[in-house]
Design a protein around this motif. Structure first.
Motif, PDB file in Angstrom:
ATOM      1  N   ASP A  88      33.849  41.277  61.870  1.00 60.20           N
ATOM      2  CA  ASP A  88      32.851  40.209  61.897  1.00 60.20           C
ATOM      3  C   ASP A  88      33.278  38.990  62.704  1.00 60.20           C
ATOM      4  OD1 ASP A  88      34.794  39.520  60.077  1.00 60.20           O
ATOM      5  OD2 ASP A  88      33.427  39.012  58.446  1.00 60.20           O
ATOM      6  N   THR A  89      34.506  38.971  63.246  1.00 59.64           N
ATOM      7  CA  THR A  89      34.902  37.856  64.101  1.00 59.64           C
ATOM      8  C   THR A  89      34.595  38.188  65.557  1.00 59.64           C
ATOM      9  OG1 THR A  89      37.191  38.679  64.244  1.00 59.64           O
ATOM     10  CG2 THR A  89      36.694  37.051  62.530  1.00 59.64           C
ATOM     11  N   MET A  90      34.023  37.218  66.258  1.00 58.14           N
ATOM     12  CA  MET A  90      33.630  37.417  67.650  1.00 58.14           C
ATOM     13  C   MET A  90      34.735  36.988  68.610  1.00 58.14           C
ATOM     14  SD  MET A  90      30.585  38.638  67.277  1.00 58.14           S
ATOM     15  CE  MET A  90      29.765  38.447  68.846  1.00 58.14           C
ATOM     16  N   TRP A  91      35.396  35.877  68.308  1.00 61.66           N
ATOM     17  CA  TRP A  91      36.565  35.451  69.065  1.00 61.66           C
ATOM     18  C   TRP A  91      37.435  34.569  68.170  1.00 61.66           C
ATOM     19  CZ3 TRP A  91      36.539  30.198  69.171  1.00 61.66           C
ATOM     20  CH2 TRP A  91      35.304  29.532  69.201  1.00 61.66           C
ATOM     21  N   VAL A  92      38.716  34.525  68.482  1.00 66.34           N
ATOM     22  CA  VAL A  92      39.687  33.780  67.678  1.00 66.34           C
ATOM     23  C   VAL A  92      40.660  33.108  68.631  1.00 66.34           C
ATOM     24  CG1 VAL A  92      41.477  33.908  65.893  1.00 66.34           C
ATOM     25  CG2 VAL A  92      39.515  35.475  65.798  1.00 66.34           C
ATOM     26  N   SER A  93      40.898  31.815  68.418  1.00 68.10           N
ATOM     27  CA  SER A  93      41.786  31.073  69.311  1.00 68.10           C
ATOM     28  C   SER A  93      42.701  30.156  68.514  1.00 68.10           C
ATOM     29  CB  SER A  93      40.959  30.242  70.297  1.00 68.10           C
ATOM     30  OG  SER A  93      41.784  29.575  71.226  1.00 68.10           O
ATOM     31  N   LEU A  94      43.969  30.077  68.923  1.00 71.82           N
ATOM     32  CA  LEU A  94      44.915  29.106  68.365  1.00 71.82           C
ATOM     33  C   LEU A  94      44.790  27.809  69.151  1.00 71.82           C
ATOM     34  CD1 LEU A  94      48.256  31.052  67.714  1.00 71.82           C
ATOM     35  CD2 LEU A  94      46.932  29.769  66.034  1.00 71.82           C
ATOM     36  N   VAL A  95      44.584  26.694  68.456  1.00 77.63           N
ATOM     37  CA  VAL A  95      44.404  25.415  69.130  1.00 77.63           C
ATOM     38  C   VAL A  95      45.268  24.348  68.459  1.00 77.63           C
ATOM     39  CG1 VAL A  95      42.011  26.031  69.731  1.00 77.63           C
ATOM     40  CG2 VAL A  95      42.451  24.685  67.689  1.00 77.63           C
ATOM     41  N   SER A  96      45.213  23.143  69.032  1.00 80.22           N
ATOM     42  CA  SER A  96      45.806  21.944  68.423  1.00 80.22           C
ATOM     43  C   SER A  96      47.254  22.115  68.018  1.00 80.22           C
ATOM     44  CB  SER A  96      44.971  21.510  67.197  1.00 80.22           C
ATOM     45  OG  SER A  96      43.636  21.289  67.564  1.00 80.22           O
ATOM     46  N   GLY A  97      48.106  22.534  68.954  1.00 79.83           N
ATOM     47  CA  GLY A  97      49.524  22.625  68.662  1.00 79.83           C
ATOM     48  C   GLY A  97      49.903  23.745  67.723  1.00 79.83           C
ATOM     49  N   GLY A  98      49.004  24.726  67.563  1.00 80.98           N
ATOM     50  CA  GLY A  98      49.317  25.855  66.693  1.00 80.98           C
ATOM     51  C   GLY A  98      49.137  25.584  65.217  1.00 80.98           C
ATOM     52  N   THR A  99      48.446  24.507  64.857  1.00 84.12           N
ATOM     53  CA  THR A  99      48.197  24.202  63.448  1.00 84.12           C
ATOM     54  C   THR A  99      46.741  24.428  63.061  1.00 84.12           C
ATOM     55  OG1 THR A  99      47.755  21.872  63.935  1.00 84.12           O
ATOM     56  CG2 THR A  99      50.036  22.489  63.401  1.00 84.12           C
ATOM     57  N   GLU A 100      45.935  24.913  63.999  1.00 87.31           N
ATOM     58  CA  GLU A 100      44.522  25.153  63.722  1.00 87.31           C
ATOM     59  C   GLU A 100      44.059  26.414  64.426  1.00 87.31           C
ATOM     60  OE1 GLU A 100      40.515  22.487  63.388  1.00 87.31           O
ATOM     61  OE2 GLU A 100      41.543  22.385  65.327  1.00 87.31           O
ATOM     62  N   ILE A 101      43.190  27.146  63.763  1.00 91.23           N
ATOM     63  CA  ILE A 101      42.548  28.325  64.333  1.00 91.23           C
ATOM     64  C   ILE A 101      41.060  28.031  64.433  1.00 91.23           C
ATOM     65  CG2 ILE A 101      42.091  30.788  64.048  1.00 91.23           C
ATOM     66  CD1 ILE A 101      44.565  30.828  62.148  1.00 91.23           C
ATOM     67  N   VAL A 102      40.478  28.295  65.594  1.00 91.88           N
ATOM     68  CA  VAL A 102      39.035  28.190  65.760  1.00 91.88           C
ATOM     69  C   VAL A 102      38.507  29.588  66.033  1.00 91.88           C
ATOM     70  CG1 VAL A 102      37.148  27.207  67.113  1.00 91.88           C
ATOM     71  CG2 VAL A 102      39.174  25.832  66.642  1.00 91.88           C
ATOM     72  N   LEU A 103      37.480  29.983  65.300  1.00 94.50           N
ATOM     73  CA  LEU A 103      36.926  31.321  65.474  1.00 94.50           C
ATOM     74  C   LEU A 103      35.416  31.297  65.330  1.00 94.50           C
ATOM     75  CD1 LEU A 103      37.056  33.297  62.199  1.00 94.50           C
ATOM     76  CD2 LEU A 103      38.479  31.263  62.376  1.00 94.50           C
ATOM     77  N   ALA A 104      34.776  32.296  65.908  1.00 96.01           N
ATOM     78  CA  ALA A 104      33.351  32.524  65.718  1.00 96.01           C
ATOM     79  C   ALA A 104      33.207  33.750  64.837  1.00 96.01           C
ATOM     80  CB  ALA A 104      32.642  32.734  67.049  1.00 96.01           C
TER      81      ALA A 104
END
Length: 326
Positions: A88-104
């Motif tokens: 069910d995840t469309m894309w997943v990215s590590l952001v903000s210095g590796g302390t946050e994950i952004v996903l669709a």
């Protein structure tokens, strides 16, 4: 790996028509079909290019959400990898210095990831914003704004994709779902392979492919390495604008060559965009000139993307560990 103009032209051609024959692409580009086939195989073998058949979420009664997950740096990579393996995840990215994950994530096709993530021991904070209207994305792709194909070449390739259906598409069968799943893994899968996977005759597969595209269930997208086009800086941007100016600002952003995706969302910010530029200097110029010139932007938040864990390409079955986010 070095990329050249022919690699970029083949990639752009497939963005316009993911199932175009190598013969057609070769004729348009003025090379042999063997050359196109060889280049495509090379690009795909190194993970620089893959065509995927995508399903509009609303066609299957789902909605798309952007989710921001805060977690300790030591846990972020493992959690992101586990999330990437979910269907069910469309894309997943590590952001903000590796302390946050952004996903669709698509919500509405069974159990909700939004119900499970907050209970994870590794999740320190979480927010979720529902996508209300996509200004740029889906079958639209920024490659088609920055590529070098001529209007005449594009006209020979173009197969206009219908927009998303107004609601769930009735009559989807188990065979349809198998067909869609196979196309998600390889949008250029030959018809005989699709027929074998679905237990259907090749003629039935061809007809159903045409029907699923015509009713808005299916479209084709391309996962490509942005280094093909000399792009190396990617950020997630959240903007806040007055509601009365939301549509105008979204449409203006959609026209920018740097914008890979742009949607209206719920939450404190009301626009989410994915921005890709050549490098940090060009990103700074874009933010301080193009976005700064938009008259109605009241607030902007930027999170640099350190690593894309999952684009549109599936990552295999869901992991059985770690268990704490399930």
């Amino acid at each position: 790996m070095e990329f050249d103009t022919l690699d970029r032209d083949i990639t752009q051609a497939l963005h316009f028509n993911g199932r175009a024959s190598f013969t057609l692409i070769a004729e348009i580009l003025g090379v042999s079909d063997q050359t196109v086939a060889r280049r495509y195989a090379r690009l795909r073998s190194v993970g620089a290019l893959q065509v995927c058949g995508m399903t509009w979420p609303r066609a299957v009664g789902a909605t798309l959400w952007t989710v921001r997950v805060g977690c300790p740096p030591v846990a972020a990579a493992d959690l992101a990898e586990a999330l990437a393996r979910r269907d069910d995840t469309m894309w997943v990215s590590l952001v903000s210095g590796g302390t946050e994950i952004v996903l669709a994530v698509r919500i509405g096709e069974g159990g909700s990831l939004l119900d499970r993530l907050p209970h994870s021991r590794q999740v320190t904070r979480m927010s979720a914003q529902c996508h209300l209207h996509t200004y740029f994305g889906g079958p639209q792709n920024m490659v088609n704004k920055i590529g070098t194909l001529t209007p005449a070449q594009i006209e020979r390739l173009a197969t206009p994709e219908p927009g998303p259906p107004p609601g769930p598409v009735a009559g989807l069968t188990d065979q349809d779902r198998t067909l869609l799943a196979e196309l998600r893994k390889d949008g250029r899968a030959p018809v005989p392979e699709l027929a074998a996977a679905t237990g259907s005759a090749p003629a039935t597969v061809r007809r159903r492919l045409a029907e699923l595209r015509a009713n808005g269930t299916l479209y084709f997208d391309v996962e490509s390495d942005w280094r093909l086009f000399g792009l190396g800086a990617r950020v997630c941007v959240w903007l806040t604008v007055p509601p009365a100016r939301l549509a105008a600002t979204g449409a203006a952003l959609a026209a920018h060559p740097e914008v890979a995706f742009c949607t209206a969302i719920t939450g404190d910010s009301n626009i989410f965009a994915s921005i890709t530029c050549t490098d940090a200097a060009s990103l700074y110029s874009y933010l301080t000139h193009r976005i700064a010139a938009l008259p109605d932007v009241q607030r902007m938040e930027i999170s640099p993307s350190l690593r894309v864990i999952k684009g549109i390409v599936p990552r295999g079955p869901a992991a059985r560990s770690p268990q704490d986010w399930r």
